[in-house]
Design a protein around this motif. Structure first.
Motif, PDB file in Angstrom:
ATOM      1  N   ASP A  36      39.366  15.896  23.538  1.00 10.53           N
ATOM      2  CA  ASP A  36      38.779  15.904  22.192  1.00 10.53           C
ATOM      3  C   ASP A  36      37.513  16.752  22.082  1.00 10.53           C
ATOM      4  OD1 ASP A  36      40.859  14.202  21.641  1.00 10.53           O
ATOM      5  OD2 ASP A  36      39.645  12.821  20.458  1.00 10.53           O
ATOM      6  N   CYS A  37      37.004  17.281  23.198  1.00 13.42           N
ATOM      7  CA  CYS A  37      35.816  18.151  23.140  1.00 13.42           C
ATOM      8  C   CYS A  37      36.211  19.499  22.558  1.00 13.42           C
ATOM      9  CB  CYS A  37      35.221  18.337  24.532  1.00 13.42           C
ATOM     10  SG  CYS A  37      33.823  19.491  24.556  1.00 13.42           S
ATOM     11  N   PRO A  38      35.683  19.869  21.380  1.00  8.56           N
ATOM     12  CA  PRO A  38      36.141  21.099  20.731  1.00  8.56           C
ATOM     13  C   PRO A  38      35.664  22.388  21.402  1.00  8.56           C
ATOM     14  CG  PRO A  38      34.370  20.098  19.460  1.00  8.56           C
ATOM     15  CD  PRO A  38      34.696  19.144  20.568  1.00  8.56           C
ATOM     16  N   TYR A  39      34.702  22.288  22.300  1.00 12.74           N
ATOM     17  CA  TYR A  39      34.145  23.490  22.921  1.00 12.74           C
ATOM     18  C   TYR A  39      34.625  23.706  24.353  1.00 12.74           C
ATOM     19  CZ  TYR A  39      31.043  23.602  18.907  1.00 12.74           C
ATOM     20  OH  TYR A  39      30.549  23.660  17.626  1.00 12.74           O
ATOM     21  N   GLY A  40      35.423  22.784  24.878  1.00 10.92           N
ATOM     22  CA  GLY A  40      35.852  22.919  26.267  1.00 10.92           C
ATOM     23  C   GLY A  40      34.719  22.691  27.240  1.00 10.92           C
ATOM     24  N   THR A  41      33.723  21.932  26.815  1.00 12.12           N
ATOM     25  CA  THR A  41      32.569  21.658  27.678  1.00 12.12           C
ATOM     26  C   THR A  41      32.947  20.770  28.852  1.00 12.12           C
ATOM     27  OG1 THR A  41      31.046  21.842  25.799  1.00 12.12           O
ATOM     28  CG2 THR A  41      30.256  20.617  27.718  1.00 12.12           C
ATOM     29  N   LEU A  42      33.698  19.721  28.544  1.00 11.49           N
ATOM     30  CA  LEU A  42      33.996  18.707  29.555  1.00 11.49           C
ATOM     31  C   LEU A  42      35.171  19.113  30.428  1.00 11.49           C
ATOM     32  CD1 LEU A  42      33.599  15.521  27.331  1.00 11.49           C
ATOM     33  CD2 LEU A  42      31.919  16.525  28.891  1.00 11.49           C
ATOM     34  N   ARG A  43      35.116  18.694  31.667  1.00 14.17           N
ATOM     35  CA  ARG A  43      36.215  18.913  32.614  1.00 14.17           C
ATOM     36  C   ARG A  43      36.377  17.652  33.444  1.00 14.17           C
ATOM     37  NH1 ARG A  43      33.841  23.703  36.291  1.00 14.17           N
ATOM     38  NH2 ARG A  43      33.221  24.522  34.287  1.00 14.17           N
ATOM     39  N   LEU A  44      37.563  17.471  33.992  1.00 10.40           N
ATOM     40  CA  LEU A  44      37.792  16.352  34.896  1.00 10.40           C
ATOM     41  C   LEU A  44      37.598  16.835  36.331  1.00 10.40           C
ATOM     42  CD1 LEU A  44      40.917  14.541  33.391  1.00 10.40           C
ATOM     43  CD2 LEU A  44      38.524  13.862  33.244  1.00 10.40           C
ATOM     44  N   PRO A  56      26.420  22.959  32.527  1.00 16.21           N
ATOM     45  CA  PRO A  56      25.865  23.654  31.364  1.00 16.21           C
ATOM     46  C   PRO A  56      25.743  25.165  31.511  1.00 16.21           C
ATOM     47  CG  PRO A  56      24.198  22.307  32.445  1.00 16.21           C
ATOM     48  CD  PRO A  56      25.499  21.966  33.077  1.00 16.21           C
ATOM     49  N   ARG A  57      25.622  25.650  32.731  1.00 14.63           N
ATOM     50  CA  ARG A  57      25.541  27.107  32.904  1.00 14.63           C
ATOM     51  C   ARG A  57      26.865  27.754  32.488  1.00 14.63           C
ATOM     52  NH1 ARG A  57      21.724  30.993  32.634  1.00 14.63           N
ATOM     53  NH2 ARG A  57      21.889  32.554  34.277  1.00 14.63           N
ATOM     54  N   ASP A  58      27.978  27.021  32.656  1.00 12.68           N
ATOM     55  CA  ASP A  58      29.287  27.516  32.217  1.00 12.68           C
ATOM     56  C   ASP A  58      29.479  27.254  30.725  1.00 12.68           C
ATOM     57  OD1 ASP A  58      29.774  28.250  34.821  1.00 12.68           O
ATOM     58  OD2 ASP A  58      30.968  26.475  35.288  1.00 12.68           O
ATOM     59  N   VAL A  59      29.488  25.986  30.341  1.00 14.63           N
ATOM     60  CA  VAL A  59      29.627  25.602  28.932  1.00 14.63           C
ATOM     61  C   VAL A  59      28.729  24.392  28.687  1.00 14.63           C
ATOM     62  CG1 VAL A  59      31.208  25.045  27.052  1.00 14.63           C
ATOM     63  CG2 VAL A  59      32.071  26.263  29.053  1.00 14.63           C
ATOM     64  N   PRO A  60      27.695  24.537  27.844  1.00 13.41           N
ATOM     65  CA  PRO A  60      26.809  23.400  27.571  1.00 13.41           C
ATOM     66  C   PRO A  60      27.444  22.437  26.572  1.00 13.41           C
ATOM     67  CG  PRO A  60      26.120  25.303  26.301  1.00 13.41           C
ATOM     68  CD  PRO A  60      27.287  25.759  27.143  1.00 13.41           C
ATOM     69  N   CYS A  61      26.758  21.342  26.322  1.00  6.80           N
ATOM     70  CA  CYS A  61      27.175  20.407  25.271  1.00  6.80           C
ATOM     71  C   CYS A  61      26.570  20.898  23.958  1.00  6.80           C
ATOM     72  CB  CYS A  61      26.678  18.996  25.587  1.00  6.80           C
ATOM     73  SG  CYS A  61      26.999  17.818  24.266  1.00  6.80           S
ATOM     74  N   TYR A  62      27.409  21.092  22.945  1.00  6.64           N
ATOM     75  CA  TYR A  62      26.935  21.618  21.662  1.00  6.64           C
ATOM     76  C   TYR A  62      26.523  20.527  20.683  1.00  6.64           C
ATOM     77  CZ  TYR A  62      28.158  26.289  23.171  1.00  6.64           C
ATOM     78  OH  TYR A  62      28.203  27.485  23.850  1.00  6.64           O
ATOM     79  N   LEU A  63      26.413  19.290  21.163  1.00  3.38           N
ATOM     80  CA  LEU A  63      25.896  18.174  20.375  1.00  3.38           C
ATOM     81  C   LEU A  63      26.616  18.025  19.029  1.00  3.38           C
ATOM     82  CD1 LEU A  63      22.052  18.555  21.067  1.00  3.38           C
ATOM     83  CD2 LEU A  63      23.687  17.122  22.275  1.00  3.38           C
ATOM     84  N   CYS A  64      27.927  17.872  19.075  1.00  5.11           N
ATOM     85  CA  CYS A  64      28.722  17.676  17.852  1.00  5.11           C
ATOM     86  C   CYS A  64      28.186  16.467  17.080  1.00  5.11           C
ATOM     87  CB  CYS A  64      30.185  17.441  18.192  1.00  5.11           C
ATOM     88  SG  CYS A  64      30.918  18.715  19.216  1.00  5.11           S
ATOM     89  N   PRO A  65      27.917  16.615  15.797  1.00  3.12           N
ATOM     90  CA  PRO A  65      27.356  15.502  15.025  1.00  3.12           C
ATOM     91  C   PRO A  65      28.239  14.255  15.017  1.00  3.12           C
ATOM     92  CG  PRO A  65      27.228  17.553  13.777  1.00  3.12           C
ATOM     93  CD  PRO A  65      28.044  17.837  14.996  1.00  3.12           C
ATOM     94  N   ASP A  66      29.566  14.449  15.053  1.00  2.00           N
ATOM     95  CA  ASP A  66      30.469  13.295  15.018  1.00  2.00           C
ATOM     96  C   ASP A  66      30.809  12.759  16.406  1.00  2.00           C
ATOM     97  OD1 ASP A  66      31.837  15.607  15.642  1.00  2.00           O
ATOM     98  OD2 ASP A  66      33.661  15.059  14.552  1.00  2.00           O
ATOM     99  N   VAL A  67      30.247  13.331  17.447  1.00  4.01           N
ATOM    100  CA  VAL A  67      30.408  12.915  18.843  1.00  4.01           C
ATOM    101  C   VAL A  67      31.869  12.551  19.162  1.00  4.01           C
ATOM    102  CG1 VAL A  67      29.161  11.756  20.689  1.00  4.01           C
ATOM    103  CG2 VAL A  67      28.198  11.761  18.418  1.00  4.01           C
TER     104      VAL A  67
END
Length: 202
Positions: free
Chosen positions: A67-75, A91-102
């Motif tokens: 459900d992460c729209p930016y591909g930030t999270l990985r398993l 975060p150096r690869d893909v940070p968290c973009y702080l989606c308002p709806d989390v």
């Protein structure tokens, strides 16, 4: 002759099975060893409970990752720092973009990501730290300020502070992180223009 052949096949099959079991056992031993020395601190998604509580609740379903729209999270895979199958980000690869709806929190079925987190600005994933002042462009006297400009909580989580120089009448403008306001999103770390980020989320 037929009996001998079937016996040979049976023995060969048993040998193959034993080899596979030994290989599987070696892989499993490697996984267990890797888990035993997993990193004590990794960056988890917003709303993650304290690490022990998080690990006891996380079922490694991957819904937060999906459900992460930016591909930030990985398993975490075998060989990654966190325990196998748990979500984290670099975060150096893909940070968290702080989606308002989390969306990652909403996707978690077990409460490993706290459903009470509705304001992503209050996420406490880590704290940005200037880890290499010697190479930080701002501390070297240049007007960089890129980490400050990348910060979604500009002026709160990262401020620019004026400091005098020893051998010059011109001031330095250096980033200073407020640990109380920093969410640990890592946008500053990703934005650092140097080959090795001098600001990191810890």
């Amino acid at each position: 002759m037929g009996k001998n052949r079937s016996r040979r096949e049976l023995l060969a099959g048993a040998a193959r099975g034993a080899g596979a079991a030994a290989g599987g056992g070696a892989l499993w031993a490697y996984v267990l060893k890797q888990q035993a020395k997993a990193a004590p601190f990794v960056l988890r998604p917003p709303g993650a409970l304290a690490e022990d509580d998080f690990l006891s609740r996380c079922i490694k379903c991957g819904q937060c990752v999906v459900d992460c729209p930016y591909g930030t999270l990985r398993l975490a895979a075998v060989g990654d720092p966190p325990p196998l199958g748990t979500p984290y980000f670099l975060p150096r690869d893909v940070p968290c973009y702080l989606c308002p709806d989390v969306p990652c929190v909403a996707a978690c079925p077990t409460g490993a990501l706290d459903p009470a987190l509705t304001d992503v600005g209050e996420a406490a994933m880590g704290v940005a730290v200037i880890v290499d002042q010697e190479n930080c462009l701002s501390y070297r006297g240049l007007r960089c300020e890129i980490c400050f400009r990348a910060c979604p909580l500009q002026g709160e989580a990262i401020e620019i502070e004026t400091r005098p120089r020893r051998l010059s009448k011109h001031a330095m403008f250096v980033p200073v992180v407020s640990s109380d306001a920093c969410t640990g999103c890592g946008l500053c770390e990703q934005a650092c223009p140097l080959p090795r980020a001098t600001i990191k989320v810890l």
